[in-house]
Scaffold this motif. Structure first.
Motif, PDB file in Angstrom:
ATOM      1  N   GLU A 228      41.547  19.623  -8.281  1.00 15.69           N
ATOM      2  CA  GLU A 228      42.006  18.305  -8.691  1.00 15.69           C
ATOM      3  C   GLU A 228      41.020  17.646  -9.628  1.00 15.69           C
ATOM      4  O   GLU A 228      39.776  17.521  -9.334  1.00 15.69           O
ATOM      5  N   TRP A 229      41.163  17.211 -10.774  1.00 13.25           N
ATOM      6  CA  TRP A 229      40.265  16.435 -11.724  1.00 13.25           C
ATOM      7  C   TRP A 229      40.674  15.159 -12.040  1.00 13.25           C
ATOM      8  O   TRP A 229      41.720  14.457 -12.135  1.00 13.25           O
ATOM      9  N   THR A 230      39.367  14.398 -11.814  1.00 12.44           N
ATOM     10  CA  THR A 230      39.711  12.784 -12.243  1.00 12.44           C
ATOM     11  C   THR A 230      38.567  12.501 -13.288  1.00 12.44           C
ATOM     12  O   THR A 230      37.560  12.623 -13.045  1.00 12.44           O
ATOM     13  N   LEU A 231      39.190  12.122 -14.411  1.00 17.52           N
ATOM     14  CA  LEU A 231      38.235  11.696 -15.637  1.00 17.52           C
ATOM     15  C   LEU A 231      38.265  10.304 -15.762  1.00 17.52           C
ATOM     16  O   LEU A 231      39.515   9.541 -15.762  1.00 17.52           O
ATOM     17  N   ARG A 232      37.459   9.552 -15.924  1.00 17.61           N
ATOM     18  CA  ARG A 232      37.200   7.904 -15.753  1.00 17.61           C
ATOM     19  C   ARG A 232      36.372   7.606 -17.088  1.00 17.61           C
ATOM     20  O   ARG A 232      35.102   8.295 -17.351  1.00 17.61           O
ATOM     21  N   GLY A 233      36.592   6.942 -17.732  1.00 18.79           N
ATOM     22  CA  GLY A 233      35.501   6.170 -18.970  1.00 18.79           C
ATOM     23  C   GLY A 233      35.687   4.793 -19.168  1.00 18.79           C
ATOM     24  O   GLY A 233      36.556   3.958 -18.430  1.00 18.79           O
ATOM     25  N   LYS A 234      35.235   4.357 -20.053  1.00 19.48           N
ATOM     26  CA  LYS A 234      35.315   3.137 -20.490  1.00 19.48           C
ATOM     27  C   LYS A 234      35.241   2.984 -22.045  1.00 19.48           C
ATOM     28  O   LYS A 234      35.043   3.795 -22.906  1.00 19.48           O
TER      29      LYS A 234
ATOM     30  N   GLU B 139      30.096  19.369  -7.122  1.00 22.56           N
ATOM     31  CA  GLU B 139      29.103  18.373  -7.842  1.00 22.56           C
ATOM     32  C   GLU B 139      28.672  18.782  -9.208  1.00 22.56           C
ATOM     33  O   GLU B 139      28.678  18.376 -10.173  1.00 22.56           O
ATOM     34  N   ALA B 140      28.093  20.014  -8.984  1.00 23.66           N
ATOM     35  CA  ALA B 140      27.738  20.952 -10.306  1.00 23.66           C
ATOM     36  C   ALA B 140      28.575  21.104 -11.316  1.00 23.66           C
ATOM     37  O   ALA B 140      28.413  21.158 -12.393  1.00 23.66           O
ATOM     38  N   ILE B 141      29.834  21.645 -10.777  1.00 24.85           N
ATOM     39  CA  ILE B 141      30.886  21.898 -11.626  1.00 24.85           C
ATOM     40  C   ILE B 141      31.207  20.520 -12.378  1.00 24.85           C
ATOM     41  O   ILE B 141      31.754  20.449 -13.604  1.00 24.85           O
ATOM     42  N   SER B 142      31.294  19.594 -11.778  1.00 22.16           N
ATOM     43  CA  SER B 142      31.710  18.258 -12.169  1.00 22.16           C
ATOM     44  C   SER B 142      30.795  17.784 -13.436  1.00 22.16           C
ATOM     45  O   SER B 142      31.263  17.453 -14.469  1.00 22.16           O
TER      46      SER B 142
ATOM     47  N   LEU C 180      28.880  19.873 -15.039  1.00 20.68           N
ATOM     48  CA  LEU C 180      28.941  20.804 -16.104  1.00 20.68           C
ATOM     49  C   LEU C 180      30.439  20.382 -16.927  1.00 20.68           C
ATOM     50  O   LEU C 180      30.436  20.321 -18.249  1.00 20.68           O
ATOM     51  N   HIS C 181      31.348  20.173 -16.354  1.00 21.28           N
ATOM     52  CA  HIS C 181      32.620  19.601 -16.981  1.00 21.28           C
ATOM     53  C   HIS C 181      32.391  18.355 -17.829  1.00 21.28           C
ATOM     54  O   HIS C 181      33.037  18.239 -18.807  1.00 21.28           O
ATOM     55  N   LEU C 182      31.872  17.392 -17.271  1.00 22.52           N
ATOM     56  CA  LEU C 182      31.524  16.269 -17.753  1.00 22.52           C
ATOM     57  C   LEU C 182      30.484  16.460 -19.003  1.00 22.52           C
ATOM     58  O   LEU C 182      30.975  15.747 -20.328  1.00 22.52           O
ATOM     59  N   ALA C 183      29.527  17.238 -19.124  1.00 21.41           N
ATOM     60  CA  ALA C 183      28.994  17.463 -20.425  1.00 21.41           C
ATOM     61  C   ALA C 183      29.918  18.009 -21.552  1.00 21.41           C
ATOM     62  O   ALA C 183      29.617  17.725 -22.604  1.00 21.41           O
ATOM     63  N   LEU C 184      30.736  18.806 -20.988  1.00 26.61           N
ATOM     64  CA  LEU C 184      31.702  19.434 -22.024  1.00 26.61           C
ATOM     65  C   LEU C 184      32.582  18.238 -22.681  1.00 26.61           C
ATOM     66  O   LEU C 184      32.640  18.110 -23.921  1.00 26.61           O
ATOM     67  N   THR C 185      33.423  17.727 -21.773  1.00 25.10           N
ATOM     68  CA  THR C 185      34.227  16.683 -22.172  1.00 25.10           C
ATOM     69  C   THR C 185      33.906  15.529 -22.890  1.00 25.10           C
ATOM     70  O   THR C 185      34.401  14.824 -23.894  1.00 25.10           O
ATOM     71  N   LYS C 186      32.721  14.983 -22.456  1.00 27.20           N
ATOM     72  CA  LYS C 186      32.018  13.656 -22.849  1.00 27.20           C
ATOM     73  C   LYS C 186      31.898  13.875 -24.214  1.00 27.20           C
ATOM     74  O   LYS C 186      32.282  13.027 -25.297  1.00 27.20           O
ATOM     75  N   LYS C 187      31.220  15.057 -24.661  1.00 26.19           N
ATOM     76  CA  LYS C 187      31.077  15.273 -26.160  1.00 26.19           C
ATOM     77  C   LYS C 187      32.438  15.264 -26.801  1.00 26.19           C
ATOM     78  O   LYS C 187      32.496  14.694 -28.082  1.00 26.19           O
ATOM     79  N   MET C 188      33.327  15.867 -26.381  1.00 21.40           N
ATOM     80  CA  MET C 188      34.691  15.903 -27.128  1.00 21.40           C
ATOM     81  C   MET C 188      35.208  14.591 -27.119  1.00 21.40           C
ATOM     82  O   MET C 188      35.649  14.026 -28.198  1.00 21.40           O
ATOM     83  N   PHE C 189      35.226  13.746 -26.088  1.00 18.85           N
ATOM     84  CA  PHE C 189      35.880  12.519 -26.310  1.00 18.85           C
ATOM     85  C   PHE C 189      34.789  11.330 -27.143  1.00 18.85           C
ATOM     86  O   PHE C 189      35.537  10.586 -27.890  1.00 18.85           O
ATOM     87  N   SER C 190      33.824  11.821 -27.507  1.00 18.82           N
ATOM     88  CA  SER C 190      32.868  10.906 -28.384  1.00 18.82           C
ATOM     89  C   SER C 190      33.306  11.340 -29.704  1.00 18.82           C
ATOM     90  O   SER C 190      32.824  10.530 -30.637  1.00 18.82           O
TER      91      SER C 190
END
Length: 249
Positions: free
Chosen positions: A154-160, A223-226, A228-238
């Motif tokens: 289960e993935w939950t992505l949150r931002g602002k 938490e480590a995988i979280s 890792l995935h944040l590092a990947l998708t954060k750049k994409m969303f930017s």
């Protein structure tokens, strides 16, 4: 609660500040008011994953399968199950096999949720470990393999919102991962300074009691995988305006 501390360093290739690649080059976008929004997001995510499997430098996305991670630390501090595992130059296999099962979105809240399935997810590389697993002292460094089979996540992505040059992007703050494997197998070579008998006995014990092992290892690994995935998708969303994902939100 036992405190957890997990740190991850992910090195990604530098990419252009402005991308000419559009989301519509990869997939059909979803309308926020679509009554079938969830299935639409599932289809969109699956199509994007297929296009990103070999990397998209314009969005700062490296090759995903296998994904090379220079350093990933999995830690659990305090109590009888305290340990520290550093995974070095590891390769993560299986991301290309992700199947999106369901999805939901709250575009106005910059939140996305997914349920996914993978037949197998393996982390293969070097390790350096000390501490306790299954309440037993354990030390070692060498080759390792951590494999989770037939797992749902289960993935939950949150931002602002973040406005740049008149366009609204998602400044991603979180990528929370919960993993539910059907089975876990591990192999740590060169345990106990190369004592083969103790090493084989410990590996056999960890695999025989994998459910208890995952209770110790799972939270730190998630938490480590979280991160890792944040590092990947954060750049994409930017790099992709959020309004490309959800126009007229």
């Amino acid at each position: 609660m036992v405190p957890l501390a997990v740190f991850l360093v992910l090195v990604l290739a530098a990419s252009p500040a402005v991308s000419s690649l559009k989301l519509t080059d990869l997939t059909k976008i979803c309308e926020p008011k679509d009554p079938e929004l969830g299935p639409c997001i599932v289809k969109m995510a699956q199509e994007m994953l297929a296009k990103m499997e070999n990397g998209l430098p314009e969005w700062g996305v490296p090759k995903l399968d296998p994904l090379k991670v220079p350093t990933m630390n999995v830690q659990r501090g305090g109590g009888a199950a305290a340990f520290n595992i550093t995974l070095i130059d590891s390769y993560h296999h299986g991301l290309s096999e992700i199947r999106f099962l369901s999805a939901s979105a709250r575009p106005k809240n910059y939140e996305l949720r997914f349920k996914v399935w993978l037949p197998r997810y393996s982390i293969v590389g070097k390790y350096d470990m000390s501490g306790r697993l299954l309440l037993l002292p354990i030390t070692g460094r060498g080759d390792s393999n951590i494999t989770l089979s037939n797992l749902t996540a289960e993935w939950t992505l949150r931002g602002k919102p973040m406005v740049r040059d008149g366009l609204t992007y998602m400044d991603q703050q979180q990528f929370r991962v919960k993993v539910f494997p059907e089975k876990v197998r591990v192999r740590f070579e060169n345990l106990f300074e190369g004592n083969r008998l103790l090493g084989a006995t410990m590996n056999n014990l960890l695999n025989t009691h994998w459910k208890e092992l995952y209770k110790d290892l799972g939270p730190g690994l998630e938490e480590a995988i979280s991160q890792l995935h944040l590092a990947l998708t954060k750049k994409m969303f930017s790099k992709i305006p959020f309004t490309e994902f959800f126009p007229d939100q």
